[in-house]
Scaffold this motif. Structure first.
Motif, short mmCIF file in Angstrom:
data_model
loop_
_atom_site.label_atom_id
_atom_site.label_comp_id
_atom_site.label_asym_id
_atom_site.label_seq_id
_atom_site.Cartn_x
_atom_site.Cartn_y
_atom_site.Cartn_z
N TRP A 71 -28.44 17.93 71.62
CA TRP A 71 -28.80 18.34 70.26
C TRP A 71 -28.08 19.62 69.87
CZ3 TRP A 71 -31.47 22.79 68.74
CH2 TRP A 71 -31.85 22.85 67.40
N GLY A 72 -28.00 20.59 70.80
CA GLY A 72 -27.33 21.85 70.52
C GLY A 72 -25.85 21.64 70.24
N GLY A 73 -25.21 20.77 71.03
CA GLY A 73 -23.80 20.49 70.80
C GLY A 73 -23.56 19.83 69.46
N ARG A 74 -24.40 18.84 69.13
CA ARG A 74 -24.26 18.17 67.84
C ARG A 74 -24.52 19.14 66.68
NH1 ARG A 74 -24.84 12.55 68.64
NH2 ARG A 74 -23.60 12.09 70.51
N THR A 75 -25.52 20.02 66.86
CA THR A 75 -25.83 20.99 65.81
C THR A 75 -24.66 21.93 65.59
OG1 THR A 75 -28.19 20.89 66.32
CG2 THR A 75 -27.40 22.80 65.07
N ALA A 76 -24.07 22.43 66.69
CA ALA A 76 -22.93 23.34 66.57
C ALA A 76 -21.76 22.64 65.88
CB ALA A 76 -22.51 23.84 67.95
N THR A 77 -21.51 21.37 66.22
CA THR A 77 -20.43 20.62 65.59
C THR A 77 -20.68 20.44 64.10
OG1 THR A 77 -19.92 19.42 67.63
CG2 THR A 77 -19.20 18.42 65.56
N THR A 78 -21.93 20.10 63.77
CA THR A 78 -22.28 19.88 62.37
C THR A 78 -22.18 21.17 61.56
OG1 THR A 78 -23.79 18.09 63.00
CG2 THR A 78 -24.07 19.05 60.81
N MET A 79 -22.69 22.27 62.11
CA MET A 79 -22.68 23.53 61.37
C MET A 79 -21.25 24.06 61.20
SD MET A 79 -26.02 25.53 62.86
CE MET A 79 -25.71 26.93 61.78
N SER A 80 -20.45 23.99 62.27
CA SER A 80 -19.07 24.47 62.15
C SER A 80 -18.27 23.58 61.21
CB SER A 80 -18.41 24.53 63.53
OG SER A 80 -18.37 23.25 64.14
N GLY A 81 -18.56 22.28 61.23
CA GLY A 81 -17.90 21.38 60.29
C GLY A 81 -18.28 21.69 58.86
N GLY A 82 -19.55 22.02 58.65
CA GLY A 82 -19.99 22.40 57.30
C GLY A 82 -19.34 23.69 56.84
N ASP A 83 -19.21 24.65 57.78
CA ASP A 83 -18.54 25.91 57.43
C ASP A 83 -17.08 25.66 57.05
OD1 ASP A 83 -20.86 27.27 57.96
OD2 ASP A 83 -20.27 27.91 59.98
N ALA A 84 -16.41 24.77 57.80
CA ALA A 84 -15.01 24.45 57.50
C ALA A 84 -14.89 23.79 56.13
CB ALA A 84 -14.43 23.56 58.59
N GLN A 85 -15.83 22.90 55.82
CA GLN A 85 -15.81 22.23 54.51
C GLN A 85 -15.99 23.25 53.39
OE1 GLN A 85 -15.43 19.16 53.37
NE2 GLN A 85 -15.60 17.79 55.10
N THR A 86 -16.94 24.15 53.57
CA THR A 86 -17.20 25.16 52.53
C THR A 86 -16.01 26.09 52.36
OG1 THR A 86 -19.57 25.10 53.04
CG2 THR A 86 -18.74 27.02 51.84
N SER A 87 -15.46 26.56 53.49
CA SER A 87 -14.33 27.46 53.43
C SER A 87 -13.13 26.80 52.77
CB SER A 87 -13.96 27.91 54.85
OG SER A 87 -12.90 28.83 54.84
N GLY A 88 -12.83 25.57 53.15
CA GLY A 88 -11.71 24.86 52.55
C GLY A 88 -11.90 24.59 51.07
N ALA A 89 -13.12 24.21 50.69
CA ALA A 89 -13.39 23.94 49.27
C ALA A 89 -13.22 25.20 48.42
CB ALA A 89 -14.81 23.38 49.11
N LEU A 90 -13.68 26.35 48.93
CA LEU A 90 -13.53 27.59 48.19
C LEU A 90 -12.05 27.98 48.08
CD1 LEU A 90 -16.48 29.75 49.60
CD2 LEU A 90 -16.24 28.84 47.28
N GLY A 91 -11.33 27.85 49.20
CA GLY A 91 -9.91 28.20 49.18
C GLY A 91 -9.13 27.36 48.20
N VAL A 92 -9.36 26.05 48.21
CA VAL A 92 -8.66 25.16 47.29
C VAL A 92 -9.04 25.46 45.84
CG1 VAL A 92 -8.56 22.76 46.50
CG2 VAL A 92 -8.29 23.28 48.91
N PHE A 93 -10.31 25.72 45.60
CA PHE A 93 -10.76 25.99 44.23
C PHE A 93 -10.05 27.20 43.64
CE2 PHE A 93 -13.60 28.49 41.48
CZ PHE A 93 -13.76 27.60 40.44
N TYR A 94 -10.04 28.31 44.39
CA TYR A 94 -9.45 29.54 43.85
C TYR A 94 -7.92 29.45 43.77
CZ TYR A 94 -13.97 31.85 44.08
OH TYR A 94 -15.28 32.20 43.87
N LEU A 95 -7.29 28.85 44.76
CA LEU A 95 -5.84 28.70 44.71
C LEU A 95 -5.43 27.77 43.57
CD1 LEU A 95 -2.99 29.08 45.72
CD2 LEU A 95 -3.46 27.44 47.56
N GLU A 96 -6.14 26.67 43.42
CA GLU A 96 -5.82 25.74 42.33
C GLU A 96 -6.04 26.39 40.97
OE1 GLU A 96 -6.94 21.15 40.99
OE2 GLU A 96 -8.32 22.28 42.27
#
Length: 331
Positions: free
Chosen positions: A27-52
């Motif tokens: 559960w801890g491994g899956r949670t870490a994967t999910t949370m880090s994946g969510g952080d990557a999605q958020t970071s990428g979405a913000l970067g693309v939004f402002y650059l675009e």
């Protein structure tokens, strides 16, 4: 209850504890994967939004820089300022390094079409119309492939007094005047410990925008006069037709912060290189060393430095340069 019963109960309890700890570990491994994946999605979405959003503003104030009256001004060097008159400039420092994107636009709140000027002296030009200009506005004068930076003096009138910026070069007698507003923005986007934005002023301010971004790649899109479509060009190729620049496409690569253990088959989380618009990113390990290979056989060694053991998100955009298109150049 005898000794045998107690021993059986202890064994059952130990099995239960092992199952619980195994479940918690998974559960801890899956949670870490999910949370880090969510952080990557958020970071990428913000970067693309402002650059675009920044690229969409490119060319504001000088979208007609290739007009016949002023000569081929798109791409000309603004004398004494260290930049060229182009909506977007993509800089490729090296083949295996992230690209840099510099966006140029004005800040005038009033749309002012490029106007003609004549009778140019070191302090004065005459224009056909002075509507939309305000005291203190920065303007670029273009004539026959030459560009000069100037400032609107006080008070604006049909004969606009201009104080030439230091090092702006010789006087232009006539040509086209482009209104850039109170300030000229040269926004530089780069990857250095994440996606960052700089204002490219004399005292440059660097601001972090998106964490976890490890690569930025971009290409020019030039209008094809024969097909009406867009031809994409790598920034390593010298640009000779700035007046046909119609769009930019870019991609940012975001890496998850969570180390992923190899699966039951011994394969890493990301065995092959991520791609952008069909092209491979050049991959680096966490220590910065290039490791531009795909995994073709499993199992693999456990190595927290190896990029294969992390997950990635690719964000791609094609951004039309609307201010250039509306300016009607490149035809």
């Amino acid at each position: 209850m005898g000794l045998v019963e107690l021993m059986v109960g202890v064994v059952i309890g130990m099995i239960g504890v092992l199952v619980i700890f195994q479940t918690m570990s998974t559960w801890g491994g899956r949670t870490a994967t999910t949370m880090s994946g969510g952080d990557a999605q958020t970071s990428g979405a913000l970067g693309v939004f402002y650059l675009e959003r920044d690229i969409k503003q490119a060319g504001w104030g000088f979208g007609t820089a290739a007009s016949a009256e002023g000569g081929p001004n798109m791409g000309c060097t603004v004398s004494g300022q260290g930049y060229i008159l182009s909506p977007v400039v993509i800089t490729q420092t090296a083949v295996d390094e992230p690209d840099q994107i510099t966006v140029l636009y004005g800040t005038s709140p009033i749309f002012t079409a490029a106007g003609k000027f004549s009778n140019g002296t070191s302090t004065l030009i005459k224009t056909d119309s002075w509507g939309g200009f305000k005291t203190g506005d920065r303007v670029i004068l273009g004539s026959g492939g030459q560009c000069r930076l100037a400032t609107i003096g006080t008070p604006p009138s049909r004969n606009l007094p201009l104080a030439y910026a230091s090092g702006s070069g010789s006087v232009l007698a006539s040509g086209i005047v482009f209104n850039m507003g109170a300030a000229i923005v040269r926004a530089r986007w780069e990857v250095n410990g994440g996606l960052r934005w700089g204002d490219n002023a004399a005292t440059e301010t660097i601001s972090p925008v998106a964490d976890g971004v490890v690569d930025l790649q971009a290409e020019y899109g030039f209008g094809d006069l024969l097909t009406g479509g867009v031809t994409w060009q790598d920034p390593s190729v010298a640009v000779t037709n700035w007046n046909r620049l119609k769009a930019v496409r870019f991609a940012i690569l975001v890496r998850s912060k969570n180390y992923e253990k190899p699966g039951t088959d011994g394969c890493p989380a990301t065995p092959v290189r991520p791609t952008w618009f069909g092209q491979n990113f050049i991959m680096r390990n966490l220590d910065g060393g290039i490791n531009d290979t795909d995994v073709t056989a499993c199992p693999v060694a456990i190595d927290v430095n190896d990029w294969h053991h992390y997950r990635y998100e690719v964000f791609e955009r094609v951004v039309p340069l609307r201010n250039v298109m509306w300016g009607g150049i490149g035809e």
